[in-house]
Design a protein around this motif. Structure first.
Motif, PDB file in Angstrom:
ATOM      1  N   ARG A 150       0.835  -1.202   0.000  1.00  0.00           N
ATOM      2  CA  ARG A 150       0.000   0.000   0.000  1.00  0.00           C
ATOM      3  C   ARG A 150       0.875   1.260   0.000  1.00  0.00           C
ATOM      4  NH1 ARG A 150      -3.656  -1.189  -2.723  1.00  0.00           N
ATOM      5  NH2 ARG A 150      -2.033  -2.695  -3.250  1.00  0.00           N
ATOM      6  N   GLY A 151       0.548   2.161  -0.925  1.00  0.00           N
ATOM      7  CA  GLY A 151       1.261   3.417  -1.030  1.00  0.00           C
ATOM      8  C   GLY A 151       2.583   3.335  -1.770  1.00  0.00           C
ATOM      9  N   ARG A 152       2.938   2.140  -2.269  1.00  0.00           N
ATOM     10  CA  ARG A 152       4.217   1.973  -2.944  1.00  0.00           C
ATOM     11  C   ARG A 152       4.087   2.276  -4.434  1.00  0.00           C
ATOM     12  NH1 ARG A 152       7.873  -1.335  -0.179  1.00  0.00           N
ATOM     13  NH2 ARG A 152       9.332  -0.615  -1.785  1.00  0.00           N
ATOM     14  N   ARG A 153       4.953   3.165  -4.927  1.00  0.00           N
ATOM     15  CA  ARG A 153       4.986   3.484  -6.351  1.00  0.00           C
ATOM     16  C   ARG A 153       5.956   2.584  -7.104  1.00  0.00           C
ATOM     17  NH1 ARG A 153       5.087  10.146  -6.400  1.00  0.00           N
ATOM     18  NH2 ARG A 153       3.109  10.462  -5.267  1.00  0.00           N
ATOM     19  N   LEU A 154       6.774   1.877  -6.385  1.00  0.00           N
ATOM     20  CA  LEU A 154       7.732   0.955  -6.984  1.00  0.00           C
ATOM     21  C   LEU A 154       7.009  -0.069  -7.854  1.00  0.00           C
ATOM     22  CD1 LEU A 154      10.755  -0.132  -6.899  1.00  0.00           C
ATOM     23  CD2 LEU A 154       9.946  -1.629  -5.052  1.00  0.00           C
ATOM     24  N   ALA A 155       7.595  -0.417  -8.987  1.00  0.00           N
ATOM     25  CA  ALA A 155       7.001  -1.431  -9.860  1.00  0.00           C
ATOM     26  C   ALA A 155       6.890  -2.755  -9.116  1.00  0.00           C
ATOM     27  CB  ALA A 155       7.848  -1.604 -11.119  1.00  0.00           C
ATOM     28  N   GLN A 257      14.025  -3.315 -19.745  1.00  0.00           N
ATOM     29  CA  GLN A 257      14.871  -3.189 -18.557  1.00  0.00           C
ATOM     30  C   GLN A 257      14.034  -2.567 -17.446  1.00  0.00           C
ATOM     31  OE1 GLN A 257      17.592  -5.273 -19.823  1.00  0.00           O
ATOM     32  NE2 GLN A 257      18.408  -4.060 -18.126  1.00  0.00           N
ATOM     33  N   LEU A 258      13.983  -3.214 -16.317  1.00  0.00           N
ATOM     34  CA  LEU A 258      13.198  -2.730 -15.192  1.00  0.00           C
ATOM     35  C   LEU A 258      14.038  -2.905 -13.934  1.00  0.00           C
ATOM     36  CD1 LEU A 258      10.412  -1.618 -14.377  1.00  0.00           C
ATOM     37  CD2 LEU A 258       9.656  -3.981 -14.058  1.00  0.00           C
ATOM     38  N   GLY A 259      14.359  -1.801 -13.296  1.00  0.00           N
ATOM     39  CA  GLY A 259      15.230  -1.884 -12.134  1.00  0.00           C
ATOM     40  C   GLY A 259      16.582  -2.472 -12.482  1.00  0.00           C
ATOM     41  N   GLN A 260      17.099  -2.128 -13.661  1.00  0.00           N
ATOM     42  CA  GLN A 260      18.396  -2.593 -14.161  1.00  0.00           C
ATOM     43  C   GLN A 260      18.438  -4.100 -14.378  1.00  0.00           C
ATOM     44  OE1 GLN A 260      21.161  -0.926 -11.256  1.00  0.00           O
ATOM     45  NE2 GLN A 260      21.368   0.924 -12.498  1.00  0.00           N
TER      46      GLN A 260
END
Length: 271
Positions: A150-155, A257-260
């Protein structure tokens, strides 16, 4: 890097050879790995009996009556069980010899692994204390992932790869689990519903169980010349299949590429 299924395969492979055996000798040829091997490791371990061979995340724990040996295989490490004497190779950094002539040998080309002696409760060690729940345990539920997100913008893909959230969901297995759950890996973790997280928790369990089974079935003899389990032998549906047709809808699998990290998914099946 050996992931959770590979480490579990190794645990299952070495356990029958060393559980219940007494350590007779410890040979350290390269003390400087990722963390220095304790100078007193031999005196701490010799005469001790391995009571259990456990795994926590990607760490192996050899428990004795007086302490625990923590083993991490780093980027390239693996363990071999030798039943007959064999001259060490260039990257064979340490041997743990047991009663009956059994030898557990650590090979680590890049020297990112670890052999550490832990007194007391291993769960309180800094390397283990902050870890999230095991993915195959009852603690990992869709409700848990939903609350943590909840509230996380991280993929969502790097979210489930965070060992503080849940351990052992590496790059390959995260891609595969998200495909099964029908979730776009780039979607913000905080924007995924409870129902979809419940589906994802089950997909994580399924993928890891299948990977462990695949590793076990390809591991014919852990004391053979090579000693390496068959990594990633399961049938992968998206990982490494960029440009190939999706097994469900036929559209081309996309690589981004996602998060390197290389990430594979189907734009049609994953939303």
């Amino acid at each position: 890097m050996p992931e959770l299924p590979e480490v579990e395969t190794i645990r299952c492979g070495i356990e029958p050879f060393i559980k219940g055996r007494q350590v007779s000798r410890v040979v350290v040829r390269t003390p400087r790995l990722r963390w220095p091997i304790p100078v007193d490791l031999a005196s701490q371990m010799c005469g001790r009996t391995v009571q259990d061979v456990e795994r926590r995340a990607k760490y192996l724990l050899l428990r004795t009556e007086a302490g625990t040996l923590l083993i991490h295989l780093g980027m390239s490490g693996y363990l071999r069980v030798l039943e007959q004497p064999q001259a060490p190779g260039k990257h064979d950094h340490a041997d743990i010899e047991f009663s009956g002539g059994i030898c557990l040998r650590l090979n680590d080309v890049r020297r990112f692994g670890a052999l550490l002696w832990l007194d007391g409760d291993p769960a309180q060690h800094p390397l283990l204390a902050g870890l999230g729940p095991e993915p195959l345990s009852e603690e990992l539920t869709g409700d848990y992932l939903y609350q943590r997100s909840r509230g996380r913008r991280l993929a969502v893909k790097p979210f489930i790869m965070d060992s503080k959230v849940v351990v052992g969901v590496g790059n390959i297995y995260a891609s595969e689990a998200l495909f099964r759950a029908g979730i776009d890996p780039a979607r913000a973790a905080g924007r995924i519903s409870l129902v979809r997280y419940r589906r994802l928790a089950e997909a994580i369990r399924q993928v890891l169980r299948e990977a462990i089974t695949a590793g076990g079935t390809t591991l014919r003899d852990f004391s053979d010349q090579d000693g390496r389990p068959g990594y990633f032998a399961q049938q992968l549906q998206v990982y490494g299949r960029g440009g190939e047709p999706c097994s469900v809808c036929g559209q081309a699998i996309v690589k981004i590429q996602l998060g390197q990290r290389s990430t594979y998914f189907c734009r049609q099946c994953q939303r």
